[in-house]
Motif scaffolding. Structure first.
Motif, short mmCIF file in Angstrom:
data_model
loop_
_atom_site.label_atom_id
_atom_site.label_comp_id
_atom_site.label_asym_id
_atom_site.label_seq_id
_atom_site.Cartn_x
_atom_site.Cartn_y
_atom_site.Cartn_z
N GLY A 159 -14.20 7.47 10.13
CA GLY A 159 -15.54 8.00 10.22
C GLY A 159 -15.86 9.07 9.19
N ARG A 160 -14.86 9.83 8.76
CA ARG A 160 -15.12 10.89 7.80
C ARG A 160 -14.91 10.46 6.37
NH1 ARG A 160 -11.22 15.47 9.07
NH2 ARG A 160 -9.90 13.76 9.73
N ALA A 161 -14.37 9.25 6.18
CA ALA A 161 -13.92 8.89 4.84
C ALA A 161 -15.05 8.85 3.83
CB ALA A 161 -13.23 7.53 4.87
N ALA A 162 -16.21 8.30 4.22
CA ALA A 162 -17.29 8.14 3.25
C ALA A 162 -17.80 9.48 2.77
CB ALA A 162 -18.43 7.34 3.87
N GLY A 163 -17.71 10.51 3.60
CA GLY A 163 -18.24 11.79 3.23
C GLY A 163 -17.21 12.77 2.70
N ASP A 164 -15.96 12.36 2.63
CA ASP A 164 -14.92 13.25 2.13
C ASP A 164 -15.18 13.59 0.69
OD1 ASP A 164 -12.00 11.96 3.87
OD2 ASP A 164 -13.66 13.20 4.52
N ARG A 165 -14.88 14.80 0.32
CA ARG A 165 -14.93 15.17 -1.08
C ARG A 165 -13.74 14.57 -1.79
NH1 ARG A 165 -15.29 21.45 -1.61
NH2 ARG A 165 -15.36 20.82 -3.80
N PRO A 166 -13.92 14.08 -3.04
CA PRO A 166 -12.78 13.53 -3.77
C PRO A 166 -11.67 14.56 -3.92
CG PRO A 166 -14.85 13.04 -4.89
CD PRO A 166 -15.16 14.02 -3.79
N GLN A 167 -10.47 14.13 -3.63
CA GLN A 167 -9.30 14.99 -3.78
C GLN A 167 -8.42 14.40 -4.89
OE1 GLN A 167 -8.87 17.83 -2.09
NE2 GLN A 167 -10.84 17.47 -1.11
N PRO A 168 -7.58 15.22 -5.50
CA PRO A 168 -6.67 14.67 -6.50
C PRO A 168 -5.86 13.53 -5.90
CG PRO A 168 -6.62 17.06 -6.53
CD PRO A 168 -7.44 16.67 -5.35
N SER A 169 -5.91 12.39 -6.55
CA SER A 169 -5.24 11.20 -6.04
C SER A 169 -4.18 10.73 -7.00
CB SER A 169 -6.26 10.07 -5.83
OG SER A 169 -7.29 10.47 -4.97
N GLY A 170 -3.24 9.99 -6.47
CA GLY A 170 -2.21 9.38 -7.29
C GLY A 170 -2.17 7.91 -7.04
N PRO A 171 -1.42 7.16 -7.84
CA PRO A 171 -1.33 5.72 -7.61
C PRO A 171 -0.70 5.41 -6.27
CG PRO A 171 -0.38 6.35 -9.75
CD PRO A 171 -0.70 7.60 -9.01
N HIS A 202 0.83 -1.19 0.00
CA HIS A 202 0.00 0.00 0.00
C HIS A 202 0.87 1.25 0.00
CE1 HIS A 202 -3.53 2.41 0.72
NE2 HIS A 202 -4.30 1.36 0.99
N VAL A 203 0.27 2.35 -0.43
CA VAL A 203 0.93 3.66 -0.39
C VAL A 203 -0.01 4.62 0.32
CG1 VAL A 203 2.03 5.50 -1.71
CG2 VAL A 203 2.03 3.16 -2.62
N LEU A 204 0.24 4.88 1.60
CA LEU A 204 -0.63 5.78 2.37
C LEU A 204 -0.21 7.23 2.15
CD1 LEU A 204 -0.99 3.79 5.73
CD2 LEU A 204 -2.67 4.02 3.88
N SER A 205 -0.23 7.64 0.89
CA SER A 205 0.18 9.01 0.55
C SER A 205 -0.95 10.01 0.73
CB SER A 205 0.70 9.07 -0.88
OG SER A 205 -0.26 8.59 -1.79
N GLU A 206 -2.14 9.52 1.08
CA GLU A 206 -3.27 10.39 1.42
C GLU A 206 -3.91 9.87 2.70
OE1 GLU A 206 -5.31 12.21 -2.35
OE2 GLU A 206 -5.16 10.04 -2.61
N GLU A 207 -4.27 10.77 3.60
CA GLU A 207 -4.74 10.36 4.92
C GLU A 207 -6.04 9.57 4.85
OE1 GLU A 207 -5.82 12.33 9.29
OE2 GLU A 207 -5.11 13.59 7.65
N TRP A 208 -6.93 9.90 3.92
CA TRP A 208 -8.23 9.22 3.87
C TRP A 208 -8.05 7.71 3.63
CZ3 TRP A 208 -10.23 6.13 0.13
CH2 TRP A 208 -9.68 6.22 -1.17
N ARG A 209 -6.97 7.32 2.95
CA ARG A 209 -6.75 5.90 2.69
C ARG A 209 -6.56 5.14 4.00
NH1 ARG A 209 -2.38 6.35 -2.36
NH2 ARG A 209 -3.72 7.61 -3.73
N LEU A 210 -5.78 5.71 4.91
CA LEU A 210 -5.59 5.08 6.21
C LEU A 210 -6.90 5.05 6.98
CD1 LEU A 210 -3.90 3.90 8.50
CD2 LEU A 210 -3.38 6.24 9.22
N ARG A 211 -7.65 6.15 6.99
CA ARG A 211 -8.92 6.17 7.72
C ARG A 211 -9.88 5.11 7.19
NH1 ARG A 211 -8.71 11.82 6.80
NH2 ARG A 211 -10.66 11.70 5.63
N ASP A 212 -9.90 4.93 5.89
CA ASP A 212 -10.78 3.93 5.29
C ASP A 212 -10.38 2.53 5.75
OD1 ASP A 212 -13.05 3.60 3.62
OD2 ASP A 212 -11.80 2.95 1.95
N CYS A 213 -9.10 2.24 5.75
CA CYS A 213 -8.62 0.92 6.20
C CYS A 213 -8.88 0.70 7.68
CB CYS A 213 -7.13 0.77 5.89
SG CYS A 213 -6.74 0.67 4.13
N LEU A 214 -8.71 1.73 8.48
CA LEU A 214 -8.98 1.60 9.92
C LEU A 214 -10.44 1.25 10.17
CD1 LEU A 214 -6.97 4.65 11.35
CD2 LEU A 214 -6.46 2.22 11.69
#
Length: 224
Positions: free
Chosen positions: A212-224, A108-120
Motif C-alpha cells: 500500500g505504501r510502495a507507490a508513494g515511497d520516496r526513491p531510496q538508494p537502490s542496488g541490483p 529476485h533479491v529482496l534487499s529492500e522492503e519496498w520490493r516485497l511490498r510491491d510484489c505483494l
C-alpha cells in the motif's frame, strides 16, 4: 441546478488478473519466487526447474531487465530512481505474464522492503510459491571471486535484509545442496503445496494491502 454527483475512479484490476479480460477467462499462472542474495544460486535452480517441470514455464530473471537498459552512463544522482523504475517494471512484467496464464520462475533479491511490498500488491498471493535460497557467507564470497562480475562483498551486504521478512514455503541451502536437488525439492512441494501460502500470510500481516505504501515511497538508494 443541483450539482451532479462526483464520479469516483473505478478500482484497479485485482492482483493476478488481466485488465479488460472477463473474470475466469484465463486462469492465472503460478509464480515460483526465488529470493536470495547475488551469487546464491537462484539462476541455476531456475534453469533446473525449467528442465524438470512438466508444464511450460518461463524464467524471468531481474538481471535480464537490467541488461535491457541502454549502455550510456547514468548520473549518480539519477541512478537510484532508474534502478527503482527497473525493478517496478520487472514486477509488473512478471504480474502480467502470470495474469495471462503463464507459469513463471522469478529470481529476485529482496534487499529492500519496498520490493516485497510491491510484489505483494501485484501478484495473486495464492499462486506464489516463495522460496528462500540461502548460502553461507564464506561460499558467497568464494563465488563472487570466481565470477569476477560482482562487487566484492555485495552478497554479504544483501544478506542482512534479504531473508528478514517472515515465512517461506520452501527453503534451500546451496552451500551443500546442488541446484538439481533444490529444484527437485521445489517440484515436490508444488505437488502438495498447502494453503495459506507464505505470500498470503505476508499480505495478511501487511493489512491485506500488500504494498500500500510502495507507490508513494520516496526513491531510496537502490542496488541490483
Amino acid at each position: 441546478m443541483p450539482e451532479s454527483p462526483r464520479r469516483t475512479a473505478p478500482d484497479g484490476p485485482r492482483p493476478g488478473t488481466v485488465p479488460g479480460e472477463p473474470p475466469g477467462e484465463s486462469p492465472a499462472g503460478k509464480i515460483i519466487f526465488l529470493n536470495g542474495t547475488s551469487s546464491s544460486g537462484k539462476s541455476s535452480i531456475a534453469a533446473e526447474l525449467l528442465r524438470i517441470l512438466d508444464e511450460p514455464w518461463f524464467h524471468m530473471p531481474v538481471d535480464a531487465f537490467h541488461a535491457m537498459r541502454s549502455a550510456g552512463e547514468v548520473a549518480p544522482e539519477e541512478l537510484p530512481l532508474v534502478l527503482r523504475r527497473t525493478w517496478q517494471g520487472f514486477h509488473r512484467a512478471v504480474a502480467g505474464m502470470a495474469a495471462a496464464g503463464n507459469n513463471v520462475v522469478v529470481d529476485h533479491v529482496l534487499s529492500e522492503e519496498w520490493r516485497l511490498r510491491d510484489c505483494l500488491r501485484l501478484f495473486e498471493p495464492r499462486n506464489v510459491v516463495l522460496v528462500g535460497v540461502r548460502c553461507s557467507v564464506e561460499e558467497l564470497r568464494r563465488r563472487e571471486l570466481a565470477r569476477g562480475d560482482r562487487p566484492a562483498g555485495l552478497a554479504a551486504r544483501q544478506l542482512r535484509q534479504v531473508h528478514a521478512y517472515g515465512p517461506y514455503d520452501v527453503e534451500c541451502d546451496t552451500t551443500t545442496a546442488s541446484s538439481t536437488d533444490c529444484a527437485r525439492r521445489i517440484r515436490s512441494f508444488l505437488a502438495r503445496r498447502p494453503f495459506p501460502t507464505a505470500f498470503e500470510r505476508l499480505r495478511a500481516a501487511a493489512g491485506g494491502g500488500g504494498a500500500g505504501r510502495a507507490a508513494g515511497d520516496r526513491p531510496q538508494p537502490s542496488g541490483p
